[in-house]
Design a protein around this motif. Sequence first.
Motif, mmCIF file in Angstrom:
data_model
loop_
_atom_site.group_PDB
_atom_site.id
_atom_site.type_symbol
_atom_site.label_atom_id
_atom_site.label_comp_id
_atom_site.label_asym_id
_atom_site.label_seq_id
_atom_site.Cartn_x
_atom_site.Cartn_y
_atom_site.Cartn_z
ATOM 1 N N ASP A 13 16.788 40.328 -113.978
ATOM 2 C CA ASP A 13 17.868 41.024 -114.680
ATOM 3 C C ASP A 13 17.335 42.201 -115.480
ATOM 4 O O ASP A 13 17.899 43.307 -115.439
ATOM 5 N N PHE A 14 16.246 41.980 -116.226
ATOM 6 C CA PHE A 14 15.656 43.083 -116.983
ATOM 7 C C PHE A 14 15.115 44.150 -116.042
ATOM 8 O O PHE A 14 15.255 45.351 -116.304
ATOM 9 N N ALA A 15 14.508 43.726 -114.930
ATOM 10 C CA ALA A 15 13.985 44.695 -113.958
ATOM 11 C C ALA A 15 15.107 45.583 -113.439
ATOM 12 O O ALA A 15 14.951 46.808 -113.330
ATOM 13 N N LYS A 16 16.251 44.997 -113.120
ATOM 14 C CA LYS A 16 17.393 45.784 -112.645
ATOM 15 C C LYS A 16 17.878 46.750 -113.722
ATOM 16 O O LYS A 16 18.215 47.909 -113.434
ATOM 17 N N GLU A 17 17.918 46.288 -114.960
ATOM 18 C CA GLU A 17 18.347 47.164 -116.062
ATOM 19 C C GLU A 17 17.463 48.396 -116.157
ATOM 20 O O GLU A 17 17.940 49.501 -116.440
ATOM 21 N N GLN A 18 16.171 48.213 -115.918
ATOM 22 C CA GLN A 18 15.247 49.336 -116.003
ATOM 23 C C GLN A 18 15.542 50.387 -114.948
ATOM 24 O O GLN A 18 15.558 51.591 -115.230
ATOM 25 N N LEU A 19 15.770 49.953 -113.723
ATOM 26 C CA LEU A 19 16.099 50.912 -112.669
ATOM 27 C C LEU A 19 17.467 51.537 -112.919
ATOM 28 O O LEU A 19 17.660 52.735 -112.659
ATOM 29 N N ASP A 20 18.392 50.745 -113.416
ATOM 30 C CA ASP A 20 19.720 51.262 -113.760
ATOM 31 C C ASP A 20 19.629 52.409 -114.762
ATOM 32 O O ASP A 20 20.322 53.424 -114.643
ATOM 33 N N LEU A 21 18.774 52.237 -115.765
ATOM 34 C CA LEU A 21 18.685 53.217 -116.858
ATOM 35 C C LEU A 21 18.394 54.614 -116.334
ATOM 36 O O LEU A 21 19.024 55.592 -116.741
ATOM 37 N N MET A 22 17.409 54.713 -115.439
ATOM 38 C CA MET A 22 16.971 56.027 -114.984
ATOM 39 C C MET A 22 18.063 56.775 -114.223
ATOM 40 O O MET A 22 17.986 57.989 -114.040
ATOM 41 N N LEU A 23 19.106 56.053 -113.783
ATOM 42 C CA LEU A 23 20.194 56.674 -113.033
ATOM 43 C C LEU A 23 21.446 56.870 -113.871
ATOM 44 O O LEU A 23 22.462 57.352 -113.365
ATOM 45 N N GLN A 24 21.362 56.500 -115.150
ATOM 46 C CA GLN A 24 22.511 56.695 -116.028
ATOM 47 C C GLN A 24 22.626 58.163 -116.432
ATOM 48 O O GLN A 24 21.659 58.919 -116.383
ATOM 49 N N GLU A 25 23.829 58.531 -116.887
ATOM 50 C CA GLU A 25 24.096 59.937 -117.185
ATOM 51 C C GLU A 25 23.254 60.468 -118.343
ATOM 52 O O GLU A 25 23.025 61.668 -118.451
ATOM 53 N N PHE A 26 22.744 59.577 -119.190
ATOM 54 C CA PHE A 26 21.924 60.036 -120.313
ATOM 55 C C PHE A 26 20.438 60.068 -119.949
ATOM 56 O O PHE A 26 19.606 60.323 -120.802
ATOM 57 N N PHE A 27 20.107 59.796 -118.684
ATOM 58 C CA PHE A 27 18.748 59.997 -118.171
ATOM 59 C C PHE A 27 18.767 60.992 -117.008
ATOM 60 O O PHE A 27 18.124 62.035 -117.065
ATOM 61 N N LEU A 28 19.478 60.658 -115.950
ATOM 62 C CA LEU A 28 19.516 61.477 -114.736
ATOM 63 C C LEU A 28 20.033 62.879 -115.046
ATOM 64 O O LEU A 28 21.054 63.046 -115.699
ATOM 65 N N HIS A 29 19.316 63.901 -114.554
ATOM 66 C CA HIS A 29 19.751 65.283 -114.776
ATOM 67 C C HIS A 29 21.014 65.561 -113.965
ATOM 68 O O HIS A 29 21.216 64.982 -112.888
ATOM 69 N N PRO A 30 21.893 66.439 -114.451
ATOM 70 C CA PRO A 30 23.095 66.780 -113.665
ATOM 71 C C PRO A 30 22.791 67.263 -112.247
ATOM 72 O O PRO A 30 23.619 67.123 -111.348
ATOM 73 N N THR A 31 21.600 67.813 -112.032
ATOM 74 C CA THR A 31 21.226 68.244 -110.678
ATOM 75 C C THR A 31 20.832 67.078 -109.783
ATOM 76 O O THR A 31 20.702 67.240 -108.572
ATOM 77 N N GLY A 32 20.600 65.906 -110.386
ATOM 78 C CA GLY A 32 20.166 64.743 -109.626
ATOM 79 C C GLY A 32 18.710 64.387 -109.807
ATOM 80 O O GLY A 32 18.230 63.391 -109.251
ATOM 81 N N GLN A 33 17.956 65.165 -110.583
ATOM 82 C CA GLN A 33 16.545 64.853 -110.786
ATOM 83 C C GLN A 33 16.391 63.680 -111.736
ATOM 84 O O GLN A 33 17.059 63.603 -112.775
ATOM 85 N N ILE A 34 15.502 62.778 -111.392
ATOM 86 C CA ILE A 34 15.132 61.677 -112.282
ATOM 87 C C ILE A 34 14.048 62.187 -113.231
ATOM 88 O O ILE A 34 13.093 62.830 -112.796
ATOM 89 N N PRO A 35 14.167 61.942 -114.542
ATOM 90 C CA PRO A 35 13.168 62.474 -115.480
ATOM 91 C C PRO A 35 11.793 61.878 -115.229
ATOM 92 O O PRO A 35 11.660 60.692 -114.903
ATOM 93 N N ALA A 36 10.760 62.707 -115.396
ATOM 94 C CA ALA A 36 9.392 62.258 -115.139
ATOM 95 C C ALA A 36 8.815 61.551 -116.371
ATOM 96 O O ALA A 36 8.604 60.344 -116.374
ATOM 97 N N TYR A 37 8.562 62.283 -117.448
ATOM 98 C CA TYR A 37 7.992 61.728 -118.683
ATOM 99 C C TYR A 37 8.161 62.781 -119.764
ATOM 100 O O TYR A 37 8.378 63.957 -119.494
ATOM 101 N N GLU A 38 8.013 62.372 -121.035
ATOM 102 C CA GLU A 38 8.446 63.235 -122.136
ATOM 103 C C GLU A 38 7.644 64.527 -122.267
ATOM 104 O O GLU A 38 8.157 65.512 -122.779
ATOM 105 N N TRP A 39 6.406 64.565 -121.794
ATOM 106 C CA TRP A 39 5.636 65.814 -121.887
ATOM 107 C C TRP A 39 6.261 66.898 -121.031
ATOM 108 O O TRP A 39 6.157 68.075 -121.343
#
Length: 907
Positions: free
Chosen positions: A444-470
Amino acid sequence: MSAETVRLQEARAAKIPWRKWGPYLSERQWGTVREDYSHDGNAWDYFSHDQARSRAYHWGEDGLAGISDEKQLLCFSIGLWNGKDPILKERLFGLTNSESNHGEDVKEYYFYLDSAPTHSYMKYLYKYPQAAFPYDNLVSTSKARNRGEMEYELLDTGVFNDDRYFDVFVEYAKRTPEDILIQISVCNRGPEPVPLHVLPTLWFRNTWSWSPEAPKPSLRQIAGKNGSPSIAASHTQLGERYLYCDGDAQLLFTENETNNERIFGTPNAGPYVKDAIDNYVVHGKQGAVNPEHTGTKAAAHYRVTVDAGQTATIRLRLSDLAPAAMGDPFKSFAEILQTRKRETDEFYQSITPERVSEDEGRVMRQALAGMLWSKQYFGFDVDKWLEEHGVDPLRPRSAQIRNIEWSHMVNAHVISMPDKWEYPWYAAWDLAFHAIALSTVDVDFAKEQLDLMLQEFFLHPTGQIPAYEWNFSDVNPPVHAWATLFLYRTEQALKGEGDLDFLKRSFVKLMLNFSWWVNRKDRFGKNLFEGGFLGLDNIGVFDRSAPLPTGGHLEQADGTAWVSLFCQNMLEISVELAAHDSCFEDMAIKFADHFLLIASAMNQMGPDGMWDEEDGFYYDVLRLPDGTATRLKVRSMVGLLPLCATTVIEPWQRERVPRVSAMFQERLMRMPDLLKSIHPTGPRHLGYGERGIAALVGPERLRRILSRMLDENEFLSPYGLRALSRSHADHPYVFNVGGHEYRVNYLPAESDTGMFGGNSNWRGPIWMPVNALLIRALLSFYGYYGDNFKIECPTGSGNQMNLFEVAREIANRLTRIFLRDKSGRRPVYGATEKFQTDPHWKDYILFYEYFHGDNGAGLGASHQTGWTGIVAKLIELFGRIDGAQLLAAGKAGGFVKQEPARDKRVA
């Protein structure tokens, strides 16, 4: 069903918040992008370790062996003082990128020993020297070393000589989700009695200074049972909490506010500041702490003297129960602690195959404990951060600032970190491997992690998944779809059915990401992909994320292989969803077409294609501005990754989507050249069990690539697959352009270049994530061929193996890194005798970022249990099944169920 499994079900079905409190403190918040408000973007120098004790953080908190709630409003950790250090030990010390000869590096010894998936029980060990901690020595000696020398470690300083140190064990046990028992055990390993100050510390993350409208919480001293010292914590969101302290302790209070006077030379907002407890205990400043016993940071000050070889124990309890309801906080303390510990033992026994050895079981459990301890609250509102830098992302400006394109991001979540000290920020492709490992204990936690990266507050409007904060805009390999499918299959095995809602919502967002790859990284629409460094840092001749010194562009064998695998994953997800909604058949057709076109482009024959017929290997192709092309003939992981774009097609999958199968065959009949570019497939090329296959690499090329991959003079190390062929030790690849020589040598250990900071190296060492993907590829090919394809392993040995046996051999070599050999030594610890022979060190395992290509010694970040933790999945997988079971099972949910009561977790 174990008690911990019941808790996981309660968290899922009844929403009982068993995971609300956990090890969500970072090991390092200083020196991060989030805390950087400099003009030049130098986060390390702007907010240093020396400032951390005095300066309130903005976006998160760090601590030693600490916990917090899931929003990191209230935090708990320990402080220590041996009477000799210049400061309290409240957080881990390490070197910045400019201070070390091989990049940033933590200089402490700490271990994540145990954790249940709900954190109902956790155990942490910190080794604290009794002599003054050698801060200056570590910095000055490391700075003086060059890249050709080894890193200077804490053991090298002599501070642990004669065993003059404390083992500080910290254990947590939850009676309920909001009632947490804490036990600190201080063991004196030295030869004589030694005093120690122990300061369990409770504080609120400072949200009020940055947001004046936010109400300020409070801590205050109250009377506990029988007059024992207690702290009440009040917060408008969190409610009331109480820290009960057993025994004789003095409570010290201050505010979690910056000491402006020390840091900036300006007046403080009030008399009590963040480092007041340090000033009181270490420097004897009696007026530093608040005599009213209130504040937003507080510590219970214990003074203990521990005899040689003995242990002193301190007990605390953090609870939502007020004193009247609590009664005696420590009446059943030992019983609850032992119960949770026993339940954690039972949980791990239930998921550990019976044929796994005791030492393998130890490695598996500590790897998973490290995965669970490496969760961290990550808070970052990029738009607010930009505003605080005086930048409006909606208005063009000439000045450049980091992550200006990502102003939509609002991150305030518990996320699995690569390493909570060296990499205390999420990385997209790391997270996919984390999810694979975490699925062993908490799908369940593993699924939540993958879910997060595709949420609107992570995924870029262009569709890019964020790499890392640097640099959120850097490009990581697209492995998210593979991990999503893996978790779906995992849940099918665990529960009898997969989570279709999870699969469907992921697919829609992954479509956006796939479109981003096609539109942004296929520069000329030729189905050949770039992507830059793609997580492999310095593997190439050039920095692949920077403009090329030759001009032109790279067509990347790894980038194209990654997107081909992405295609296959999306095709398989489409087929799964089409069984429930026929409209997804159209999407399956789309991805089948994409796969054929990418394969055709990648496998084109001729002098400027990626495949080199003479070498029998794939290479990146450098396209020059004048239109000419050059293969960059570096034999590296880049040329092995095309093997990973391989997927077995079960008969029942074809039956689900007959229109897709018909289209696929029609396309191959109409365009027969497409068939030449992929592994033979279709009705006349069915494999074991009537299976089909989608693969970039056909049988002849597969055999040629494997002959190199399994050659111990090239890729096959005693400890897994190297990232670069060892042949480049004697035959470095050299490329000359503009009077400058670019060279790639085999480097089995640390990097000798500063590319990407110099703290990681893909020019020879062994990396767990790509090894795991190649093992998956071998198992996929085995699912198709069965025993009909055998190859020498190692090359030249005369020993013929099927591909399951090859996969198991590589997995065994990887696992061997951590296991005791015949002489009792663990390769991961190399020549470090303390770790090899000392009974108080030798069974504590560190999971490094990568490993020496020849001797298996750990390198890079020492706690990157993130993707190295996938070794737990390898131990579990090959501890459960053999080749015959795998062949028989196929994708019956993608899993084998060997023993109904136990074996439901094999990918």
